[in-house]
Design a protein around this motif. Structure first.
Motif, PDB file in Angstrom:
ATOM      1  N   GLU A  40       0.778  -1.093  -0.053  1.00  0.00           N
ATOM      2  CA  GLU A  40       0.013   0.202   0.087  1.00  0.00           C
ATOM      3  C   GLU A  40       0.816   1.243  -0.233  1.00  0.00           C
ATOM      4  N   SER A  49      -2.647   0.066  -4.094  1.00  0.00           N
ATOM      5  CA  SER A  49      -2.026  -0.930  -3.748  1.00  0.00           C
ATOM      6  C   SER A  49      -2.132  -2.011  -4.645  1.00  0.00           C
ATOM      7  N   ASP A 129      -1.048  -6.860   9.564  1.00  0.00           N
ATOM      8  CA  ASP A 129       0.118  -6.076   8.955  1.00  0.00           C
ATOM      9  C   ASP A 129       1.457  -6.640   8.979  1.00  0.00           C
ATOM     10  N   PRO A 131       5.230  -6.750  10.122  1.00  0.00           N
ATOM     11  CA  PRO A 131       6.107  -5.608  10.822  1.00  0.00           C
ATOM     12  C   PRO A 131       7.129  -5.079   9.996  1.00  0.00           C
ATOM     13  N   ARG A 132       7.733  -4.078  10.393  1.00  0.00           N
ATOM     14  CA  ARG A 132       8.882  -3.621   9.662  1.00  0.00           C
ATOM     15  C   ARG A 132      10.260  -4.653   9.380  1.00  0.00           C
ATOM     16  N   TYR A 135       9.482  -7.106   6.654  1.00  0.00           N
ATOM     17  CA  TYR A 135       9.351  -6.652   5.018  1.00  0.00           C
ATOM     18  C   TYR A 135      10.288  -7.547   4.250  1.00  0.00           C
ATOM     19  N   ASP A 156      11.866   2.714   3.887  1.00  0.00           N
ATOM     20  CA  ASP A 156      11.438   3.987   4.823  1.00  0.00           C
ATOM     21  C   ASP A 156      11.683   5.244   3.842  1.00  0.00           C
ATOM     22  N   LYS A 169       2.888   3.247   2.847  1.00  0.00           N
ATOM     23  CA  LYS A 169       2.074   3.199   3.972  1.00  0.00           C
ATOM     24  C   LYS A 169       2.082   1.907   4.919  1.00  0.00           C
ATOM     25  N   ARG A 170       1.902   0.639   4.308  1.00  0.00           N
ATOM     26  CA  ARG A 170       2.157  -0.443   5.113  1.00  0.00           C
ATOM     27  C   ARG A 170       2.261  -1.718   4.122  1.00  0.00           C
ATOM     28  N   THR A 172       0.448  -5.564   3.970  1.00  0.00           N
ATOM     29  CA  THR A 172      -0.416  -6.604   4.559  1.00  0.00           C
ATOM     30  C   THR A 172      -0.034  -8.032   4.373  1.00  0.00           C
TER      31      THR A 172
END
Length: 229
Positions: A40, A49, A129, A131-132, A135, A156, A169-170, A172
């Motif tokens: 997203e 997205s 979600d 988590p960072r 990724y 980032d 943004k995120r 999922t």
């Protein structure tokens, strides 16, 4: 003739059932589920997205088998990487990796036994979600028509690759009943079907970064798998 066909069908069914039971009795267990990774992205023109569905097949081998992996769990992913067109002709790709590890970590972390978590995922239908720290590796191609232009993308700092106002943004992850996505990557990266790129000597002439990225776009490349090793 009809009776013979019926008898053969009954025998085949019995053999099949016995084979499955025997397989389980020997210590082999297998699980499978489908999952969708969705990117997203916020852009100057709005939020967009995109994602793809892959199948994750996990399995264990009995401890009595020889070798270091005996008694452990392995997995394979079937499908293609998720991607989103951030701006015309500019795409963000989330490369395939250790999907089993990411999924087991995100879903049902309270269950310690890996096999129990895998069994639960077959029936779980949920979105969470990512988590960072979990990724996937993100890349883009500066020129979508040129595999040599692959570039890593900082999750980032998408603006560095796509321009001002572009933010991730995120990400999922969803466990779903939807079918495995097919053809999306190939439609965007037409050179994936070009022997001049995917087979030697073209393949071996690509930078190692390009080969690694291409190898993680799809779960398999039958014509060039051996060339990537």
């Amino acid at each position: 003739m009809a009776r013979l066909a019926l008898k053969l069908a009954i025998v085949a069914a019995a053999l099949w059932a016995t084979g499955i039971a025997g397989w389980l009795a020997l210590g082999f267990k297998n699980w499978e589920w489908h999952e969708r990774l969705t990117l997203e992205v916020e852009t100057p023109t709005g939020t967009i997205s995109g994602g793809s569905v892959v199948a994750v097949k996990a399995g264990t081998t009995p401890k009595w088998l020889p070798g270091e992996g005996a008694g452990g769990m392995g997995s394979k992913t079937i499908g293609e990487a998720s991607f989103v067109e951030v701006s015309p002709g500019k795409y963000l790709f989330a490369l395939l990796g250790n999907e089993l590890d990411r999924t087991l970590t995100i879903f049902l972390p309270e269950i310690e036994d890996t096999k129990d978590r895998a069994a639960e995922l077959e029936t779980l239908r949920e979105t969470r979600d990512v988590p960072r720290k979990k990724y996937p590796l993100l890349v883009t191609f500066l020129d979508i028509a040129e595999p040599r232009t692959v570039q890593k993308v900082d999750p980032d700092n998408l603006a560095a690759s796509f321009g001002p106002g572009v933010i991730l943004k995120r990400i999922t992850l969803e466990i779903t009943d939807d079918g495995v996505t097919k053809g999306g990557i190939g439609a965007v990266l037409g050179w994936l079907n070009d022997p001049a790129v995917m087979e030697n000597p073209g393949w071996s002439s690509l930078p190692i970064e390009s080969r690694r990225a291409i190898g993680a776009l799809l779960s398999h490349f039958p014509d060039s798998k051996g060339l990537r090793e």
